[in-house]
Design a protein around this motif. Structure first.
Motif: not given
Length: 394
Positions: A8-17, A63-71, A74-76, A294-298
Motif C-alpha cells: 500500500x505504501x506505493x500510493x504515497x506521492x504517486x501523483x507527483x511521479x 492486463x494483470x499489471x493494470x488490475x494489480x495497480x487498481x487493487x 493507485x490513482x489512474x 519500480x513504483x514508489x520505492x518498491x
C-alpha cells in the motif's frame, strides 16, 4: 490471479511521479558475444515462448499489471513514456508491436504527448515497418549502430552492414520518427581513428539523439571467455576515457548537449524522457521475462526465462520472481547514484553539502552550483562519476 506485488505504501506521492511502461522483447537473430542481456535466439526456445506467441503473452501481463495497480489503490495515471527494448523488438512484426502499444493504451491510457520508443537493429526494419510503427503512435526509434567500422562490428559480432545506417535513418525520418543512434566505444582492436570515423559518420546523419557507452566485458559472455583465455585484450580504461573525451568534444561542437553522462541530444525535446524517468526514480512497470519494475520505492523483477514467464501469465499469475521495498536510506543512495549522472545536477541536501568543497577541489564538480548545494559533474567528474557517488553516499 495471484496477489499483486505492490504494498500500500506505493500510493504515497504517486501523483507527483510520472508513470512509464517498459516492454522487453527477449529475441535476437544472433547473440552478440559482448551482450549479457536477457535475450534468446529462436532456436533456444520452444512451445509457449515463441516469437509468434509473445505479443499475446505480454498483453496478458499488461492486463494483470493494470488490475494489480487498481487493487492496491493507485490513482489512474496515463502512461507518459513507453520503451520497447530487448533483444531486438523489431524482430516481431510491426503489427505485434502495435498490438502491444494498443494494449498499454487500453490498460492505462496514453498521455497526449506520450513518448513511444522502440529499439531496432539496422537490419531488422524496412521503410514500410517504420511507417507502420509511426502510424500506430511510435515517436522515436533507437538504432543499435555501435560502430561505422566493419572490423569493429565483426569483433562485437554485430550482423548489420554499416552502409545500411544512412538508409534506415532516412526511412525513419520520412516516417516522422525521431532518431537516436547508439554507439559503443572501447571494443578490442578499435583505434582512435576508428572511433573518430564512427562519430563523423553519426554527425553526417544528423540524428536527434546520440548515446555513447563504454564497452564492459561481462563474465559469462562469449567475449568474457575470449578475454579470459587471452584471445582478446581487456578494454583499456585510459583508452575508453580518451574516447569519451573525444566524443564529448565532437558532439558538443556539433550542437549536441549532454544531459546524462552517456547521452546527448540536439534539443531538450530530443532527450529520452523514458530514461530520464529512470534516473529520477519515477514509476514504471516492466513487462516481459526478466523485466524490472519500480513504483514508489518498491521494485520487483520477473522470472527470467520466457517459458516459465509465459506459463505464469497464461495461468493468470503475475510473473514476479522477487521483490523488495527500499528503506529510506536505500532510496536516498539511489537518488544520488542516479541523479548525479544528469547535467541538471543534483541537490544533495543539507546533510551532504559539507562534502562538496572537496569534490570541487578535486575537479569533479562545478564550483558555482556546489556553492548552492548542487553537485554538477565536470568533464573529469563524468569520467569519475563512481568516485563522486562514493563520496556522497559513503
Amino acid at each position: 490471479m495471484s496477489p499483486g506485488p505492490l504494498p500500500g505504501s506505493v500510493v504515497d506521492g504517486s501523483g507527483e511521479r510520472d508513470f512509464g511502461v517498459y516492454l522487453h522483447v527477449p529475441f535476437c537473430s544472433v547473440r552478440c558475444g559482448y551482450c549479457d542481456f536477457n535475450t534468446y535466439t529462436a532456436t533456444e526456445l520452444g512451445g509457449g515462448a515463441s516469437q509468434a506467441n509473445y505479443a499475446t503473452t505480454a498483453i496478458g501481463e499488461i492486463e494483470l499489471a493494470a488490475s494489480a495497480m487498481r487493487e492496491v489503490g493507485l490513482p489512474d495515471r496515463q502512461v507518459a513514456t513507453v520503451f520497447l527494448g530487448g533483444g531486438t523488438p523489431t524482430l516481431l512484426p510491426a503489427a505485434d508491436l502495435t498490438r502491444l502499444l494498443d494494449a498499454v493504451g487500453q490498460a492505462w491510457g496514453l498521455a497526449e504527448d506520450a513518448e513511444v520508443t522502440t529499439e531496432a537493429n539496422p537490419d531488422s526494419v524496412t521503410a514500410a515497418d517504420l511507417a507502420e510503427l509511426a502510424g500506430a503512435g511510435f515517436t522515436r526509434v533507437s538504432f543499435g549502430m555501435q560502430s561505422a567500422v566493419p572490423s569493429v562490428l565483426r569483433t562485437l559480432e554485430r550482423t548489420h552492414d554499416p552502409r545500411r545506417i544512412p538508409d534506415v535513418v532516412v526511412w525513419a525520418r520520412d516516417a516522422g520518427l525521431r532518431v537516436s543512434l547508439d554507439l559503443i566505444y572501447g571494443t578490442p582492436g578499435e583505434t582512435l581513428d576508428h572511433w573518430r570515423t564512427s562519430l563523423d559518420t553519426v554527425l553526417a546523419l544528423e540524428p536527434d539523439h546520440v548515446s555513447a557507452y563504454a564497452l564492459t566485458v561481462e563474465p559469462g559472455t562469449k567475449m568474457g571467455a575470449q578475454v579470459r583465455r587471452g584471445l582478446l585484450p581487456m578494454p583499456d580504461p585510459d583508452d575508453e576515457a580518451t574516447k569519451y573525451e573525444i566524443a564529448a568534444a565532437t558532439l558538443a561542437g556539433a550542437g549536441y548537449d549532454w544531459y546524462e553522462i552517456s547521452n546527448f541530444a540536439r534539443t531538450p525535446a530530443d532527450r529520452c524522457r523514458h530514461n530520464i524517468a529512470y534516473w529520477r526514480s519515477h514509476d514504471w512497470w516492466g513487462v516481459g521475462p526478466g523485466a524490472h519494475s519500480h513504483i514508489g520505492g518498491h521494485r520487483w523483477w520477473n522470472v527470467k526465462h520466457p517459458r516459465p514467464y509465459a506459463e505464469r501469465v497464461d495461468a493468470g499469475q503475475l510473473p514476479v520472481a522477487e521483490s523488495e521495498t527500499l528503506t529510506l536510506g536505500q532510496r536516498e543512495d539511489e537518488r544520488v547514484l542516479l541523479g548525479v549522472r544528469l547535467a541538471e545536477g543534483l541537490d544533495v541536501g543539507a546533510d551532504l553539502r559539507g562534502r562538496l568543497p572537496t569534490l570541487v577541489g578535486d575537479g569533479l564538480i562545478e564550483a558555482e552550483p556546489a556553492a548552492a548545494g548542487r553537485a554538477l559533474l565536470t568533464l573529469r567528474g563524468r569520467l569519475l562519476a563512481d568516485t563522486v557517488v562514493r563520496a556522497l553516499t559513503g
